[in-house]
Design an enzyme around this catalytic site. Sequence first.
Site, PDB file in Angstrom:
ATOM      1  N   TYR B 126       0.941  -1.383   0.037  1.00 42.08           N
ATOM      2  CA  TYR B 126      -0.058  -0.145  -0.102  1.00 42.08           C
ATOM      3  C   TYR B 126       0.850   1.269   0.055  1.00 42.08           C
ATOM      4  CZ  TYR B 126      -4.348  -2.507   1.121  1.00 42.08           C
ATOM      5  OH  TYR B 126      -5.602  -3.443   1.018  1.00 42.08           O
ATOM      6  N   SER B 127       1.776   1.434   0.815  1.00 41.46           N
ATOM      7  CA  SER B 127       2.338   2.591   1.258  1.00 41.46           C
ATOM      8  C   SER B 127       3.482   2.955   0.221  1.00 41.46           C
ATOM      9  CB  SER B 127       3.168   2.705   2.546  1.00 41.46           C
ATOM     10  OG  SER B 127       2.513   2.739   3.523  1.00 41.46           O
ATOM     11  N   GLU B 242     -12.468  -4.954   9.352  1.00 38.84           N
ATOM     12  CA  GLU B 242     -11.584  -5.595  10.157  1.00 38.84           C
ATOM     13  C   GLU B 242     -12.004  -5.762  11.581  1.00 38.84           C
ATOM     14  OE1 GLU B 242      -6.647  -5.251  10.668  1.00 38.84           O
ATOM     15  OE2 GLU B 242      -7.848  -3.802   9.708  1.00 38.84           O
TER      16      GLU B 242
END
Lengths: 359, 402
Positions: B126-127, B242
């Site tokens: 992601y990052s 989540e």
Amino acid sequence: MDFGLSEEQEMLQETIRGFAQNECPTTRLRELFDKGEGHDPALWTALAEMGIAGLIVPEEHGGAGMELLDLALVAEVLGEYAIPGPFLGHALAIRGVMLAGSAEQQAKILPDLADGSQIATAALQEGDADWTPESWTARVRGGRLTGEKTIVSHAGIADRILVGLDAGGLAWVDTRGEGVVIEDLGGIDRTRPVYRVRFEGAPAEVLEGGGGNAWQLVETAAVLLAADAFGAATKLIDIDVAYAMEREQFGQPIAQFQAIKHTIARLGTDIEPARALFWYAAHCQDAIPDEAARAASVAKAHITDRAMNAARESVELHGGYGFTWECEVQMWFKRIMLDRSLLGTPDQWRERTAVLGEY
Amino acid sequence: MDLEYSAEHQAFRDEVREFLEGWPLKGDEARLPQEEQEQIFRKRGIEAGYVYRAVPKQYGGSEQPQDAIKDRIIVEEFYAAGAPRDLMSQGAGLMVPTLLEFGTEEQKERWIPPALTGEANWCQGYSEPGSGSDLASLQCQARLDGDEWVLNGQKIWTSSAQRAHMMFGLFRSEPDAKKHEGITYLLVPMDAEGIEVRPLREMSGGYEFNEVFFDDVRVPVENTVGKRGQGWQISRATLVHERNLIGNPNSMREAFSDLLDLARSRKINGVPANEDPGMRRRIAEIEGYVQTSQLSNMRQFTAANKGKMLEVMRPMMMNKVAGTDIMQMIMKCAYDLLGGDGILAPTESELDTWGRQTTSTGWVLQYVFSMGPAIAGGASNIQRNIIGERGYGLPRDLRRES
């Protein structure tokens, strides 16, 4: 397994909230605060008619027969609206009689307290640090009470006083009788004025339950003070939010600055989860006696400490205005000061937590 | 309020305890490498219906009816026994729920079972260097070329990429689309040509996260999860689900208990530290936070169980920042209790362990590590923005909306 409020408990809080909003809005609170008597007979009567005065008194003695948790939930809402009145002392006096009074004494004493027609308070603390039952020295000999108590809330308007004795006993005294000298101490929380009470051979009735219950009474006080401080702190955060949205600097509401937003988020994160802490402490008093002492210790220390911090930061968040008499924050600030300092400071309750936790 | 468990749940707890007598493994099995032992026991847990309860049988789960209280009992008992439960990896925790919701049948059958057993390790892409808190500004490019995606660019802070077989990641497929659109969720084999993993050294001395570089990496188009350009929405949707949002407070209680043991074993001015009045108060203050967090968790759990999630949204938003703050408080107190020993560096073997360490150097390592969770998954200041904006209705920060 259910760690939550019942519908009745939610309704109880909603009812008192609705009442407080209508009957004691900030303008009315301000009038009462400035007057400094900490009592409004009309408010008290109305609350008593709603069943608040005798909430935990058994039904056969004219009360609602509810639990400590219900009482704490009421304390929370009263703290939230900083309602002036003798609720705290009255509730503690009732709790003391229920813990230590014989069946006959309960049948005789409780009905007049349950409907609020008589107002009672509790005199426990002696010197500035002598709030533990072990340190009490007031004593009854031959039916006469001698000793001095301090920080007795609403003693000036109370009809009866529950008094903590040496060796942890409890006695019941008529305020209007002989040998009772009441002195206004000029307390900082003008919603709950405090007094020094000297007993000079005052006629007293010892509650026959004897020792061992005094700590339970002090722990009940700790739970109610924590609940009150919790309510007051949540209200302060709401006040902060409203002010931050309204107050503009540099052409925008200050709520848009991260410094302000993060302050509010930090205070919220400190306070909001602690709701569960006072719920648990109150529930333990009724249902989990083994945990009750420690849960009360932790709740009083943690909540009043974090609430005081929230109060200080709330003043700051209002800038110079926050430091004025005019700003509403002070009414809750001082309410929390009393919750924090009455019957043991956070440091003292933390030491007790350490003792009970066998550190 | 009633904190007792029902007879049915009490019986269930007994059942779980009986099952857990099988851990640690005994006999020949006890001599296998730790990882294999865990796989064996996890498999037994699946068969018994305690592990991967929300995952259908056909994908390797145990497919049990939803019962939040049973789930909690399982977590408590497995934790107490130190037994392996659902794999807490990025693959099992984040990629599997995503596939269950958005994946094709082929994707589910192919990728879920090995992610659950741990045969396939996954990392999360992601990052990026310029896209941390502002994740939607990510630039790593995916260009469609026939029936293959061609990836170019860089990811960073990719935990365990050096051990991963696969990456699930977000890539910009439509450079001209709006910021939150034109992002595609892709499954990328880590052995594909053109991928380079470079480790980043942590301040603790260990190597857990990495930079990952993509140079014309080709990925088949069937590795797209959901629709092209919908990657942002897909990754968000699973974050909402989540369940770790309601964290496990047991580890905090354990850390507190370890702290108390440490205080008993150290001295302050020649006196046992647990007898020092200041230290007693400090520890009791920490206990206030630990108990608050545990009870708030219980309140959230009850509310969620009754379907009253909205009532506890605010305390739920606070869990991460409160939890990491409390762990830091515990570790800082331990660090102070160590006195001069707080200078010692962790040993090589400790650097590989993220578990509990109660040696001096282990405590030092935990003190250093305790900063990690306050940054990972949204730094505390970002969490405070969320609490302020969504929890208290404060206006959003000034930011560019495009």
